[in-house]
Design a protein around this motif. Sequence first.
Motif, PDB file in Angstrom:
ATOM      1  N   GLU A  13      13.899  86.982  18.860  1.00  0.00           N
ATOM      2  CA  GLU A  13      14.884  85.924  19.080  1.00  0.00           C
ATOM      3  C   GLU A  13      14.673  84.730  18.153  1.00  0.00           C
ATOM      4  OE1 GLU A  13      17.536  85.612  21.377  1.00  0.00           O
ATOM      5  OE2 GLU A  13      17.261  87.790  21.441  1.00  0.00           O
ATOM      6  N   LYS A  14      13.625  84.754  17.335  1.00  0.00           N
ATOM      7  CA  LYS A  14      13.274  83.626  16.472  1.00  0.00           C
ATOM      8  C   LYS A  14      13.889  83.806  15.084  1.00  0.00           C
ATOM      9  CE  LYS A  14       9.232  81.141  14.782  1.00  0.00           C
ATOM     10  NZ  LYS A  14       7.764  81.116  14.762  1.00  0.00           N
ATOM     11  N   PHE A  15      14.563  82.765  14.604  1.00  0.00           N
ATOM     12  CA  PHE A  15      15.161  82.766  13.272  1.00  0.00           C
ATOM     13  C   PHE A  15      14.577  81.616  12.465  1.00  0.00           C
ATOM     14  CE2 PHE A  15      18.234  84.995  15.802  1.00  0.00           C
ATOM     15  CZ  PHE A  15      18.756  85.947  14.954  1.00  0.00           C
ATOM     16  N   ILE A  16      14.374  81.840  11.171  1.00  0.00           N
ATOM     17  CA  ILE A  16      13.914  80.802  10.260  1.00  0.00           C
ATOM     18  C   ILE A  16      14.870  80.773   9.078  1.00  0.00           C
ATOM     19  CG2 ILE A  16      12.118  80.175   8.606  1.00  0.00           C
ATOM     20  CD1 ILE A  16      10.052  81.159  10.559  1.00  0.00           C
ATOM     21  N   ARG A  17      15.402  79.569   8.764  1.00  0.00           N
ATOM     22  CA  ARG A  17      16.303  79.413   7.613  1.00  0.00           C
ATOM     23  C   ARG A  17      15.679  78.420   6.643  1.00  0.00           C
ATOM     24  NH1 ARG A  17      20.382  75.835   6.260  1.00  0.00           N
ATOM     25  NH2 ARG A  17      20.425  74.968   8.346  1.00  0.00           N
ATOM     26  N   GLU A  27      10.862  73.492   3.031  1.00  0.00           N
ATOM     27  CA  GLU A  27      11.400  72.850   4.227  1.00  0.00           C
ATOM     28  C   GLU A  27      12.280  73.884   4.905  1.00  0.00           C
ATOM     29  OE1 GLU A  27      14.269  69.099   5.436  1.00  0.00           O
ATOM     30  OE2 GLU A  27      13.292  69.116   3.481  1.00  0.00           O
ATOM     31  N   PHE A  28      12.002  74.151   6.188  1.00  0.00           N
ATOM     32  CA  PHE A  28      12.742  75.195   6.891  1.00  0.00           C
ATOM     33  C   PHE A  28      13.089  74.755   8.299  1.00  0.00           C
ATOM     34  CE2 PHE A  28       8.305  75.848   7.752  1.00  0.00           C
ATOM     35  CZ  PHE A  28       8.240  76.233   9.074  1.00  0.00           C
ATOM     36  N   LYS A  29      14.059  75.456   8.885  1.00  0.00           N
ATOM     37  CA  LYS A  29      14.510  75.178  10.243  1.00  0.00           C
ATOM     38  C   LYS A  29      14.210  76.394  11.107  1.00  0.00           C
ATOM     39  CE  LYS A  29      18.336  72.862  11.197  1.00  0.00           C
ATOM     40  NZ  LYS A  29      19.755  72.517  11.340  1.00  0.00           N
ATOM     41  N   THR A  30      13.587  76.165  12.265  1.00  0.00           N
ATOM     42  CA  THR A  30      13.271  77.234  13.214  1.00  0.00           C
ATOM     43  C   THR A  30      14.280  77.184  14.355  1.00  0.00           C
ATOM     44  OG1 THR A  30      10.940  76.960  12.679  1.00  0.00           O
ATOM     45  CG2 THR A  30      11.465  78.214  14.653  1.00  0.00           C
ATOM     46  N   MET A  31      14.937  78.311  14.625  1.00  0.00           N
ATOM     47  CA  MET A  31      15.944  78.385  15.673  1.00  0.00           C
ATOM     48  C   MET A  31      15.647  79.547  16.606  1.00  0.00           C
ATOM     49  SD  MET A  31      18.621  77.845  12.671  1.00  0.00           S
ATOM     50  CE  MET A  31      17.723  79.090  11.892  1.00  0.00           C
ATOM     51  N   ILE A  32      16.030  79.408  17.864  1.00  0.00           N
ATOM     52  CA  ILE A  32      15.847  80.481  18.835  1.00  0.00           C
ATOM     53  C   ILE A  32      17.225  80.859  19.380  1.00  0.00           C
ATOM     54  CG2 ILE A  32      14.835  81.103  21.059  1.00  0.00           C
ATOM     55  CD1 ILE A  32      12.414  79.629  20.297  1.00  0.00           C
ATOM     56  N   GLY A  34      19.869  82.364  17.736  1.00  0.00           N
ATOM     57  CA  GLY A  34      20.829  82.722  16.704  1.00  0.00           C
ATOM     58  C   GLY A  34      20.625  81.898  15.451  1.00  0.00           C
ATOM     59  N   PRO A  35      21.086  82.394  14.313  1.00  0.00           N
ATOM     60  CA  PRO A  35      20.862  81.693  13.050  1.00  0.00           C
ATOM     61  C   PRO A  35      21.687  80.418  12.888  1.00  0.00           C
ATOM     62  CG  PRO A  35      22.118  83.686  12.676  1.00  0.00           C
ATOM     63  CD  PRO A  35      21.717  83.690  14.121  1.00  0.00           C
ATOM     64  N   LYS A  36      22.702  80.203  13.737  1.00  0.00           N
ATOM     65  CA  LYS A  36      23.553  79.016  13.630  1.00  0.00           C
ATOM     66  C   LYS A  36      23.224  77.966  14.689  1.00  0.00           C
ATOM     67  CE  LYS A  36      26.078  80.715  10.339  1.00  0.00           C
ATOM     68  NZ  LYS A  36      26.058  80.201   9.007  1.00  0.00           N
ATOM     69  N   GLU A  37      22.181  78.181  15.475  1.00  0.00           N
ATOM     70  CA  GLU A  37      21.787  77.254  16.540  1.00  0.00           C
ATOM     71  C   GLU A  37      21.115  76.018  15.956  1.00  0.00           C
ATOM     72  OE1 GLU A  37      22.343  77.809  19.866  1.00  0.00           O
ATOM     73  OE2 GLU A  37      23.372  79.650  19.334  1.00  0.00           O
ATOM     74  N   GLU A  38      20.954  74.996  16.816  1.00  0.00           N
ATOM     75  CA  GLU A  38      20.196  73.806  16.446  1.00  0.00           C
ATOM     76  C   GLU A  38      18.719  74.164  16.424  1.00  0.00           C
ATOM     77  OE1 GLU A  38      21.330  70.673  15.632  1.00  0.00           O
ATOM     78  OE2 GLU A  38      23.290  71.626  15.647  1.00  0.00           O
TER      79      GLU A  38
END
Length: 69
Positions: A13-17, A27-32, A34-38
Amino acid sequence: MRLYQDEVYQKGEKFIRIVRLDRYEVEFKTMIGGPKEEGEVTILVKKEFCRLLKGMTLVPPVKKTATEK
């Protein structure tokens, strides 16, 4: 490992963009969920970031059609 901006990786369930690439850091964003979540933005050295990606799979980008904008 070759990294590109806006790549998305997934493990369960973990996404990294990847938000921003520098010569030495990422610099990356970690989301749980879906890839479009905050998500939370974090900065790591490239070597540590590559270790973090171990076991994750690259999510293929969705190609936009000519009618989508």
